[in-house]
Design an enzyme around this catalytic site. Sequence first.
Site, PDB file in Angstrom:
ATOM      1  N   ASP A   1      59.485  28.608 -17.637  1.00  0.00           N
ATOM      2  CA  ASP A   1      60.494  27.680 -18.024  1.00  0.00           C
ATOM      3  C   ASP A   1      59.798  26.527 -19.070  1.00  0.00           C
ATOM      4  O   ASP A   1      58.480  26.300 -18.631  1.00  0.00           O
ATOM      5  CB  ASP A   1      60.957  26.957 -16.617  1.00  0.00           C
ATOM      6  CG  ASP A   1      62.326  25.965 -17.140  1.00  0.00           C
ATOM      7  OD1 ASP A   1      62.749  26.108 -18.020  1.00  0.00           O
ATOM      8  OD2 ASP A   1      62.667  25.137 -16.051  1.00  0.00           O
TER       9      ASP A   1
ATOM     10  N   LEU B   1      50.417  48.435 -14.603  1.00  0.00           N
ATOM     11  CA  LEU B   1      51.097  47.476 -14.114  1.00  0.00           C
ATOM     12  C   LEU B   1      52.618  47.873 -14.375  1.00  0.00           C
ATOM     13  O   LEU B   1      52.939  48.276 -15.422  1.00  0.00           O
ATOM     14  CB  LEU B   1      50.764  46.371 -15.225  1.00  0.00           C
ATOM     15  CG  LEU B   1      51.636  45.093 -15.030  1.00  0.00           C
ATOM     16  CD1 LEU B   1      51.075  44.204 -13.585  1.00  0.00           C
ATOM     17  CD2 LEU B   1      51.469  43.950 -16.061  1.00  0.00           C
TER      18      LEU B   1
ATOM     19  N   HIS C   1      60.795  29.251 -27.772  1.00  0.00           N
ATOM     20  CA  HIS C   1      61.146  30.925 -27.462  1.00  0.00           C
ATOM     21  C   HIS C   1      60.041  31.569 -27.817  1.00  0.00           C
ATOM     22  O   HIS C   1      59.427  32.452 -27.357  1.00  0.00           O
ATOM     23  CB  HIS C   1      62.643  31.309 -27.595  1.00  0.00           C
ATOM     24  CG  HIS C   1      63.404  30.348 -26.735  1.00  0.00           C
ATOM     25  ND1 HIS C   1      63.173  30.330 -25.186  1.00  0.00           N
ATOM     26  CD2 HIS C   1      64.781  29.824 -26.958  1.00  0.00           C
ATOM     27  CE1 HIS C   1      64.347  29.318 -24.977  1.00  0.00           C
ATOM     28  NE2 HIS C   1      65.295  29.040 -25.910  1.00  0.00           N
TER      29      HIS C   1
HETATM   30  C1  FPP Z   1      63.534  28.787 -20.290  1.00  0.00           C
HETATM   31  O1  FPP Z   1      62.972  27.800 -21.369  1.00  0.00           O
HETATM   32  C2  FPP Z   1      63.176  30.128 -20.922  1.00  0.00           C
HETATM   33  C3  FPP Z   1      63.971  31.009 -21.078  1.00  0.00           C
HETATM   34  C4  FPP Z   1      65.268  30.969 -20.894  1.00  0.00           C
HETATM   35  C5  FPP Z   1      63.783  32.243 -21.803  1.00  0.00           C
HETATM   36  C6  FPP Z   1      62.266  32.877 -21.538  1.00  0.00           C
HETATM   37  C7  FPP Z   1      62.254  33.912 -22.600  1.00  0.00           C
HETATM   38  C8  FPP Z   1      61.083  34.182 -23.350  1.00  0.00           C
HETATM   39  C9  FPP Z   1      59.661  33.426 -22.736  1.00  0.00           C
HETATM   40  C10 FPP Z   1      61.160  35.082 -24.433  1.00  0.00           C
HETATM   41  C11 FPP Z   1      61.955  36.249 -24.226  1.00  0.00           C
HETATM   42  C12 FPP Z   1      61.118  37.112 -23.054  1.00  0.00           C
HETATM   43  C13 FPP Z   1      60.656  38.349 -23.446  1.00  0.00           C
HETATM   44  C14 FPP Z   1      60.307  39.163 -22.425  1.00  0.00           C
HETATM   45  C15 FPP Z   1      60.494  38.802 -24.786  1.00  0.00           C
HETATM   46  P1  FPP Z   1      64.075  26.734 -21.542  1.00  0.00           P
HETATM   47  O2  FPP Z   1      64.596  27.126 -22.806  1.00  0.00           O
HETATM   48  O3  FPP Z   1      65.086  26.648 -20.370  1.00  0.00           O
HETATM   49  O4  FPP Z   1      63.345  25.476 -21.609  1.00  0.00           O
HETATM   50  P2  FPP Z   1      63.729  23.830 -21.214  1.00  0.00           P
HETATM   51  O5  FPP Z   1      64.072  24.005 -19.840  1.00  0.00           O
HETATM   52  O6  FPP Z   1      62.731  23.172 -21.791  1.00  0.00           O
HETATM   53  O7  FPP Z   1      65.098  23.873 -22.286  1.00  0.00           O
END
Ligand code: FPP
Length: 247
Positions: free
Chosen positions: A28, A139, A45
């Site tokens: 997150d 893994l 992201h």
């Molecule tokens: C949370 O940050 C993150 C996500 C909803 C997406 C997580 C995705 C990735 C790290 C990249 C894609 C994954 C792979 C496996 C390639 P948020 O956007 O909720 O952050 P915020 O809470 O600060 O808004």
Amino acid sequence: MRKYTDSEIRAFGLNPERIPKHIAIVMDGNGRWATDRGLPRAAGHRAGVNALREIIRFCSDIGVESLTLYAFSTENRRRPKEEIGILCGLLIEYFNREIDELHANAVRIKSIGDLSWFPPAVREAVQNAMTKTAENAGLKLNIALNYGGRAELVHAARLALEHGEPLDEGTLSKYLDTADSGDVDLMIRTGGELRVSNFLLWQIAYAELYFTDTKWPDFTREELIKALNDFAGRERRFGGLKTDGAK
Ligand code: FPP
């Protein structure tokens, strides 16, 4: 399949006897990381994907058996179309670009959750990665995509009933998406929120929980080592007493 010897693991300040078998991560804070820097959320992201590379590699090298990542929750479907499109694009890019290296490191990729919701290009990239790495013995990398813990439990119960099996803990565990990874030992959530957010509800029954304010793109190997040391220092009793032989 692990790369480091015990003494190399110790050189990182880690105890090789206390490496969790199964780590789950709620990645997150990407959006806030970007906003803090005056960048569009997409940049967060993208930085999150870069952070991921180092963490997967390190988990594989120190002999973690399973790593389950929350990449896209069922609730994430409520995000604006544009952001969903960006996440889908990153997923395709990630699977296509990283697959050879992951395969070379014997990582076995599996998606958990309902892939059918995604556009064909995402499904195809994920499916190719799963097929290519299916026989690998290193893994176990589970990537939660359009995943929700309650839906997983309902699905497992339906499967058990369809097979005419008794609805007990053993049967339900067998039909979970992560059946071959077992229970989670350590669950990490970055980004400062103190929530479980419908992630692996059954599998975290006895997990140690580790929350950090660090936002996911800043979660480096050193941050993971901190979490692993915190885990190594915890006394796990699984509901028993310290003296009754529980680990
Ligand atoms: C949370 O940050 C993150 C996500 C909803 C997406 C997580 C995705 C990735 C790290 C990249 C894609 C994954 C792979 C496996 C390639 P948020 O956007 O909720 O952050 P915020 O809470 O600060 O808004």
